[in-house]
Motif scaffolding. Sequence first.
Motif, PDB file in Angstrom:
ATOM      1  N   ARG A  51       0.866  -1.098  -0.170  1.00  0.00           N
ATOM      2  CA  ARG A  51       0.054  -0.001  -0.018  1.00  0.00           C
ATOM      3  C   ARG A  51       0.857   1.036  -0.128  1.00  0.00           C
ATOM      4  N   GLN A  52       2.172   1.120   0.634  1.00  0.00           N
ATOM      5  CA  GLN A  52       2.987   2.240   0.326  1.00  0.00           C
ATOM      6  C   GLN A  52       3.753   2.439  -1.040  1.00  0.00           C
ATOM      7  N   ARG A  53       3.304   1.480  -2.118  1.00  0.00           N
ATOM      8  CA  ARG A  53       3.889   1.557  -3.168  1.00  0.00           C
ATOM      9  C   ARG A  53       5.077   0.706  -3.253  1.00  0.00           C
ATOM     10  N   VAL A  54       5.387  -0.184  -2.685  1.00  0.00           N
ATOM     11  CA  VAL A  54       6.510  -1.017  -2.511  1.00  0.00           C
ATOM     12  C   VAL A  54       6.049  -2.318  -3.572  1.00  0.00           C
ATOM     13  N   ASP A  55       6.800  -2.462  -4.744  1.00  0.00           N
ATOM     14  CA  ASP A  55       6.434  -3.367  -5.509  1.00  0.00           C
ATOM     15  C   ASP A  55       7.381  -4.700  -5.540  1.00  0.00           C
ATOM     16  N   PHE A  56       6.704  -5.753  -5.268  1.00  0.00           N
ATOM     17  CA  PHE A  56       7.248  -6.960  -4.672  1.00  0.00           C
ATOM     18  C   PHE A  56       7.502  -7.973  -6.002  1.00  0.00           C
ATOM     19  N   ARG A  76       2.237 -15.563  -3.078  1.00  0.00           N
ATOM     20  CA  ARG A  76       1.551 -14.440  -3.736  1.00  0.00           C
ATOM     21  C   ARG A  76       1.781 -14.050  -5.177  1.00  0.00           C
ATOM     22  N   GLY A  77       2.683 -15.120  -5.641  1.00  0.00           N
ATOM     23  CA  GLY A  77       2.942 -15.068  -7.016  1.00  0.00           C
ATOM     24  C   GLY A  77       4.186 -14.128  -7.387  1.00  0.00           C
ATOM     25  N   CYS A  78       4.973 -13.689  -6.444  1.00  0.00           N
ATOM     26  CA  CYS A  78       6.108 -13.006  -6.678  1.00  0.00           C
ATOM     27  C   CYS A  78       7.233 -13.671  -7.001  1.00  0.00           C
ATOM     28  N   TYR A  79       8.065 -13.317  -7.744  1.00  0.00           N
ATOM     29  CA  TYR A  79       9.467 -13.956  -8.023  1.00  0.00           C
ATOM     30  C   TYR A  79      10.341 -13.485  -6.733  1.00  0.00           C
ATOM     31  N   ASP A 105      19.997  -9.175 -13.602  1.00  0.00           N
ATOM     32  CA  ASP A 105      18.948  -8.939 -13.206  1.00  0.00           C
ATOM     33  C   ASP A 105      19.032  -7.523 -12.092  1.00  0.00           C
ATOM     34  N   ARG A 106      17.724  -6.889 -12.222  1.00  0.00           N
ATOM     35  CA  ARG A 106      17.525  -5.824 -11.259  1.00  0.00           C
ATOM     36  C   ARG A 106      16.288  -5.947 -10.564  1.00  0.00           C
ATOM     37  N   TYR A 107      16.261  -5.631  -9.420  1.00  0.00           N
ATOM     38  CA  TYR A 107      15.109  -6.090  -8.630  1.00  0.00           C
ATOM     39  C   TYR A 107      13.956  -4.661  -8.282  1.00  0.00           C
ATOM     40  N   SER A 108      12.898  -5.077  -8.267  1.00  0.00           N
ATOM     41  CA  SER A 108      11.707  -4.071  -7.922  1.00  0.00           C
ATOM     42  C   SER A 108      11.798  -3.734  -6.098  1.00  0.00           C
ATOM     43  N   ALA A 109      12.248  -4.718  -5.500  1.00  0.00           N
ATOM     44  CA  ALA A 109      12.319  -4.559  -4.124  1.00  0.00           C
ATOM     45  C   ALA A 109      13.635  -5.275  -3.490  1.00  0.00           C
ATOM     46  N   ILE A 110      14.150  -4.660  -2.727  1.00  0.00           N
ATOM     47  CA  ILE A 110      15.328  -5.458  -1.788  1.00  0.00           C
ATOM     48  C   ILE A 110      15.081  -5.160  -0.447  1.00  0.00           C
ATOM     49  N   LEU A 139      13.993  -0.026  -1.529  1.00  0.00           N
ATOM     50  CA  LEU A 139      14.985  -0.876  -0.430  1.00  0.00           C
ATOM     51  C   LEU A 139      14.264  -0.670   0.451  1.00  0.00           C
ATOM     52  N   VAL A 140      13.775  -2.079   1.362  1.00  0.00           N
ATOM     53  CA  VAL A 140      13.164  -1.960   2.506  1.00  0.00           C
ATOM     54  C   VAL A 140      13.830  -2.359   3.646  1.00  0.00           C
TER      55      VAL A 140
END
Length: 283
Positions: A51-56, A76-79, A105-110, A139-140
């Motif tokens: 909800r805080q716009r973190v794309d997993f 949830r279907g995330c890679y 590869d580059r990540y949408s979230a770390i 980056l979380v």
Amino acid sequence: MSCGLAASPDIAEDALHAAHDAGDRAQLGYPPVVRGLMNLICQYVTWRLARQRVDFSNTLEVGAGAGRLAHVLRHRGCYVTAIDPHSSAPGVLNSRTSDLIDHSDRYSAIVYWHVLEHIPRPNAELRAAAALLRPGGSLVIAVPDPTSVQSHMFGAAWRGWNLPEHRFHFSRPVLTELLTSVGLQARTLNLSGGHTLAGWMDGPTHAAAGSHLTEVWSRGGVRNMIGRLTSTVTLPLAVAARCYEVIFRRTGAFVAVGVGVKDPAAGAVTRPMSNSPLPASSR
């Protein structure tokens, strides 16, 4: 502690590996009800972060431990690429962030969920992580808060210190500055990063049994039985203390997010800047 940053004595690598491996085995050995509760917490946290716009959708979890968060996201279907040089859990690669630098590869979230405080060179670690982010990726980081009410209440018995495994302890301003120093747009969230009810129950439990909450509920023996009884009796007080934390936003841990900034010229995440809130030895 000085300027919101505290450093702990170094711990030998073999001792660190043994401590982490013991912790992972303990988590895998929790009763089903405890594992189910921890999964629910992971689901809630990832929902709040989304909800805080973190794309997993394509996530790197660093220091994945027993792989619980990775399991929730994969369901949830995330890679998810889960790495931890000290873990032998299924679905977790025995690798470090630096091993992935040359990967395409580059990540949408770390995600570093209660991991950064274990790492001997936080600046170098986050520079490597920033280089692995997609433009606009997140980056979380969740860390214990050494300025929290819990840390003042329980002193040396506070679970967040976890000496000597926790090498650094970050306040909100210091972690925000650290994220900025590696070229990210930083913010802290009004979201608990852990050490909630369990944090309030852990202090009295440790005082009574000499072991932390997770240990007394996963092991036998008279002292651990005393610890389980203590944690049960202190639950109503822990609930009241947790309500205080929610009202005044003073949780035992906090979450910070650094977002990769897109460089219009290069079309990539901006590179780290030179300023650093940490001493040279930590870089």
